[in-house]
Design an enzyme around this catalytic site. Sequence first.
Site, PDB file in Angstrom:
ATOM      1  N   LYS A 118      29.478  41.785  30.953  1.00  0.00           N
ATOM      2  CA  LYS A 118      28.248  41.764  31.773  1.00  0.00           C
ATOM      3  C   LYS A 118      27.991  43.124  32.375  1.00  0.00           C
ATOM      4  O   LYS A 118      28.898  43.935  32.577  1.00  0.00           O
ATOM      5  CB  LYS A 118      28.329  40.712  32.881  1.00  0.00           C
ATOM      6  CG  LYS A 118      29.496  40.830  33.873  1.00  0.00           C
ATOM      7  CD  LYS A 118      29.294  41.767  35.031  1.00  0.00           C
ATOM      8  CE  LYS A 118      30.472  41.779  35.998  1.00  0.00           C
ATOM      9  NZ  LYS A 118      30.490  42.933  36.902  1.00  0.00           N
ATOM     10  N   ASP A 120      33.788  36.018  38.747  1.00  0.00           N
ATOM     11  CA  ASP A 120      32.990  36.445  37.593  1.00  0.00           C
ATOM     12  C   ASP A 120      33.233  35.589  36.349  1.00  0.00           C
ATOM     13  O   ASP A 120      32.691  35.901  35.283  1.00  0.00           O
ATOM     14  CB  ASP A 120      33.327  37.907  37.232  1.00  0.00           C
ATOM     15  CG  ASP A 120      32.651  38.901  38.156  1.00  0.00           C
ATOM     16  OD1 ASP A 120      31.727  38.494  38.889  1.00  0.00           O
ATOM     17  OD2 ASP A 120      33.050  40.079  38.137  1.00  0.00           O
TER      18      ASP A 120
END
Length: 310
Positions: free
Chosen positions: A14, A146
């Site tokens: 990401k 995350d």
Amino acid sequence: MARPDSVTVRAPAKINLELRVGGPRPDGYHELATVFQAVSLADDVTVSSIGGRLDDPVPVTVEGPGAETVPRDEANLAVRAVRLLADRTGVDDGVAVHIRKRIPVAGGMAGGSADAAAALLACDVLWHNGSTRNALRELAAELGSDVPFPLLGGTAIGTGRGEQLTPAISRGSYTWVVATSGQGLSTPSVFAEIDRLRAGRVLPQPRISERLMHAVGGGNAEALGHLMANDLQPAACSLRPDLLQTLEVGEECSVLGAQLCGSGPTVAFLVRDGEHALDVVAAVQAAGVAEGVFTVTGPAHGARVVEGLR
Ligand code: C5P
């Protein structure tokens, strides 16, 4: 149907388009508001049946850049994912874990989190659990802030610790040049540094800019480049002043935007197109400021089975 011997899941890295950090919470975490974008750089995790019960230790092999720095023991987030799933579902058939790394290790692109997300989905398929994506996302949140996002992919807003996700509308494709650093940065040390730098300040509730969401929803890369922001960047650059030189290369190449991925040290440059990307890759290489440099696009898929039972 016969059980597969092994399942491989690919999970994406990401980039944070915006990362706003509030004050420290009583639990030691920081309240976040962030926009995640999954990109076309992904790790593959293969879980293979080895018979018997989940042995202690789970055999782990790792290949790819930075593989030697990835723990092979219970500290490995993918192993913790396998154990958590076994614990919650009661299925604990013995497995070996193989990780094919492409995402920089300790680079701020959620590589370890992607491996954990991939291991969760791979074991769930291998064990025929049939868990819903929501159930897997809840387990993922227990493993790390995350970890849920690589299961979802695309573009999403993260709140809370970053683990509460709302999918966002995104149009078009964005081209990024990613410059990696030879040395990783520890996320807790960057959060400790932001606290030190902001000590005594009254911090507002972190919020995502509406204009940025509008730019992403409209596929406006130029506007996105102007609006990108990362509150962790001053803290990471305070610990690693050399990163300022990398960021400067972007300015010299008139990139649309340049900032650290998460807590760094990987730098992401938003560029106009593939040709512009080639110029930026060459400039970063010529400046000798990065370990590796490559082009990726976003948004990309969330974790998905690429081999084994689909
Ligand atoms: O959630 P995860 O274990 O990945 O977080 C790693 C570390 O990063 C935490 O221990 C904490 O120091 C820091 N962190 C934070 N606030 C967040 C997310 C992470 O302070 N929202």
